[in-house]
Scaffold this active site. Structure first.
Site, mmCIF file in Angstrom:
data_model
loop_
_atom_site.group_PDB
_atom_site.id
_atom_site.type_symbol
_atom_site.label_atom_id
_atom_site.label_comp_id
_atom_site.label_asym_id
_atom_site.label_seq_id
_atom_site.Cartn_x
_atom_site.Cartn_y
_atom_site.Cartn_z
ATOM 1 C CD GLU A 19 -0.809 0.625 3.660
ATOM 2 O OE1 GLU A 19 -1.657 0.051 4.312
ATOM 3 O OE2 GLU A 19 -0.447 1.796 3.884
ATOM 4 C CD GLU A 54 -9.207 0.434 7.490
ATOM 5 O OE1 GLU A 54 -9.298 0.339 6.233
ATOM 6 O OE2 GLU A 54 -8.135 0.670 8.075
HETATM 7 C C1 V0V Z 1 -16.897 -7.998 -0.799
HETATM 8 N N1 V0V Z 1 -18.122 -7.469 -0.954
HETATM 9 C C2 V0V Z 1 -18.027 -6.142 -0.941
HETATM 10 C C3 V0V Z 1 -16.643 -5.870 -0.786
HETATM 11 N N2 V0V Z 1 -15.971 -7.044 -0.689
HETATM 12 N N3 V0V Z 1 -18.940 -5.177 -1.042
HETATM 13 C C4 V0V Z 1 -18.500 -3.903 -1.009
HETATM 14 N N4 V0V Z 1 -17.190 -3.569 -0.873
HETATM 15 C C5 V0V Z 1 -16.240 -4.521 -0.762
HETATM 16 N N5 V0V Z 1 -14.977 -4.187 -0.632
HETATM 17 C C6 V0V Z 1 -19.376 -8.205 -1.134
HETATM 18 C C7 V0V Z 1 -19.287 -9.146 -2.307
HETATM 19 O O1 V0V Z 1 -19.622 -8.490 -3.514
HETATM 20 C C8 V0V Z 1 -20.258 -10.227 -1.941
HETATM 21 O O2 V0V Z 1 -21.578 -9.822 -2.249
HETATM 22 C C9 V0V Z 1 -20.133 -10.306 -0.429
HETATM 23 O O3 V0V Z 1 -19.592 -9.038 -0.012
HETATM 24 C C10 V0V Z 1 -19.170 -11.403 0.001
HETATM 25 O O4 V0V Z 1 -17.951 -11.188 -0.681
HETATM 26 P P1 V0V Z 1 -16.945 -12.314 -1.171
HETATM 27 O O5 V0V Z 1 -16.397 -11.881 -2.471
HETATM 28 O O6 V0V Z 1 -17.573 -13.672 -1.056
HETATM 29 O O7 V0V Z 1 -15.761 -12.182 -0.158
HETATM 30 P P2 V0V Z 1 -15.615 -12.654 1.349
HETATM 31 O O8 V0V Z 1 -16.949 -12.823 2.005
HETATM 32 O O9 V0V Z 1 -14.652 -13.774 1.392
HETATM 33 O O10 V0V Z 1 -14.888 -11.344 1.937
HETATM 34 C C11 V0V Z 1 -15.528 -10.095 2.032
HETATM 35 C C12 V0V Z 1 -14.980 -9.400 3.299
HETATM 36 C C13 V0V Z 1 -13.450 -9.348 3.150
HETATM 37 C C14 V0V Z 1 -15.599 -8.019 3.363
HETATM 38 C C15 V0V Z 1 -15.404 -10.225 4.528
HETATM 39 O O11 V0V Z 1 -13.109 -8.608 2.000
HETATM 40 C C16 V0V Z 1 -12.756 -8.796 4.349
HETATM 41 O O12 V0V Z 1 -12.520 -9.485 5.364
HETATM 42 N N6 V0V Z 1 -12.372 -7.478 4.298
HETATM 43 C C17 V0V Z 1 -11.677 -6.838 5.415
HETATM 44 C C18 V0V Z 1 -10.195 -6.844 5.222
HETATM 45 C C19 V0V Z 1 -9.729 -6.067 4.012
HETATM 46 O O13 V0V Z 1 -10.543 -5.677 3.174
HETATM 47 N N7 V0V Z 1 -8.371 -5.861 3.917
HETATM 48 C C20 V0V Z 1 -7.814 -5.129 2.787
HETATM 49 C C21 V0V Z 1 -7.578 -3.713 3.128
HETATM 50 P P3 V0V Z 1 -22.560 -10.699 -3.137
HETATM 51 O O14 V0V Z 1 -21.853 -10.926 -4.435
HETATM 52 O O15 V0V Z 1 -22.722 -11.961 -2.328
HETATM 53 O O16 V0V Z 1 -23.796 -9.875 -3.237
HETATM 54 S S1 V0V Z 1 -6.242 -3.577 4.330
HETATM 55 C C22 V0V Z 1 -6.313 -1.979 4.972
HETATM 56 O O17 V0V Z 1 -7.324 -1.254 4.638
HETATM 57 C C23 V0V Z 1 -5.291 -1.587 5.826
HETATM 58 C C24 V0V Z 1 -4.107 -2.421 6.110
HETATM 59 C C25 V0V Z 1 -5.347 -0.234 6.458
HETATM 60 O O18 V0V Z 1 -6.262 0.535 6.219
HETATM 61 O O19 V0V Z 1 -4.436 0.075 7.272
HETATM 62 CO CO CO Z 2 -7.775 0.744 4.829
#
Ligand code: V0V
Ligand code: CO
Length: 147
Positions: free
Chosen positions: A43, A134
């Site tokens: 990032e 977040e």
């Molecule tokens: C997934 N979906 C989203 C999405 N990601 N909707 C909006 N925005 C997003 N970013 C929707 C997706 O279209 C599906 O909807 C449903 O959620 C389930 O998604 P999936 O593809 O099956 O994926 P999952 O369930 O395995 O994972 C989704 C989650 C995951 C949100 C649980 O992405 C997660 O744990 N995110 C948190 C961690 C993260 O994002 N880290 C990266 C940034 P439909 O199709 O079923 O309707 S790290 C960061 O920001 C840092 C280090 C920082 O700020 O310091």
């Molecule tokens: Co972030």
């Protein structure tokens, strides 16, 4: 209390090329960059402005380090674009607990390590009208931002 937009997370395929776009087009420079292996991202933080609470607002450009990471999966499905928004708070633990009590899924039991030594957690996008959200508490100001 959520007091600012800490950052907007933008998923990209090529971090270096995306950083160059933001530099050449808008004049934004990289304030900090790091790899977060737990989150599976490389990032760059582009500092946009300081805020009333002593913090700042950033754009967070994110390139996945592995295909099965959150950003890797999202990119494969959606292509590049806005991935999440992050609100800043002095108390991520307290705000996450209060939001969980309202029935919103908070993804982590305890906040994890985020950019520049911050503590972060996420709210499930399906509980937030489609927006992955977040919550961030910045590292104390005495800490180095790690460049
Ligand atoms: C997934 N979906 C989203 C999405 N990601 N909707 C909006 N925005 C997003 N970013 C929707 C997706 O279209 C599906 O909807 C449903 O959620 C389930 O998604 P999936 O593809 O099956 O994926 P999952 O369930 O395995 O994972 C989704 C989650 C995951 C949100 C649980 O992405 C997660 O744990 N995110 C948190 C961690 C993260 O994002 N880290 C990266 C940034 P439909 O199709 O079923 O309707 S790290 C960061 O920001 C840092 C280090 C920082 O700020 O310091
Ligand atoms: Co972030």
């Amino acid at each position: 209390m959520l007091t600012r937009i800490d950052h907007i997370g933008i998923a990209c395929f090529d971090l270096d090329r995306t950083v160059e776009f933001y530099r050449a087009t808008y004049g934004f420079e990289v304030f900090h960059s790091e790899v977060n292996e737990e989150q599976g991202v490389r990032e760059a933080m582009l500092r946009i402005n300081g805020t009333d609470d002593g913090g700042a607002s950033y754009l967070q450009l994110l390139e996945p380090t592995r295909e099965d990471s959150a950003v890797g999966k999202w990119l494969a499905k959606n292509g590049e674009g806005v991935h999440h928004i992050a609100f800043g708070t002095a108390d991520v633990d307290g705000d996450a607990a209060a939001i969980r009590d309202q029935g919103v899924r908070v993804l982590y039991d305890e906040p994890r390590t985020g950019s520049m030594g911050s503590r972060i957690t996420f709210l499930h996008p399906k509980d937030c009208h489609g927006v992955l959200t977040e919550l961030v508490t910045s590292a104390p100001p005495t800490a180095s931002h790690g460049d």
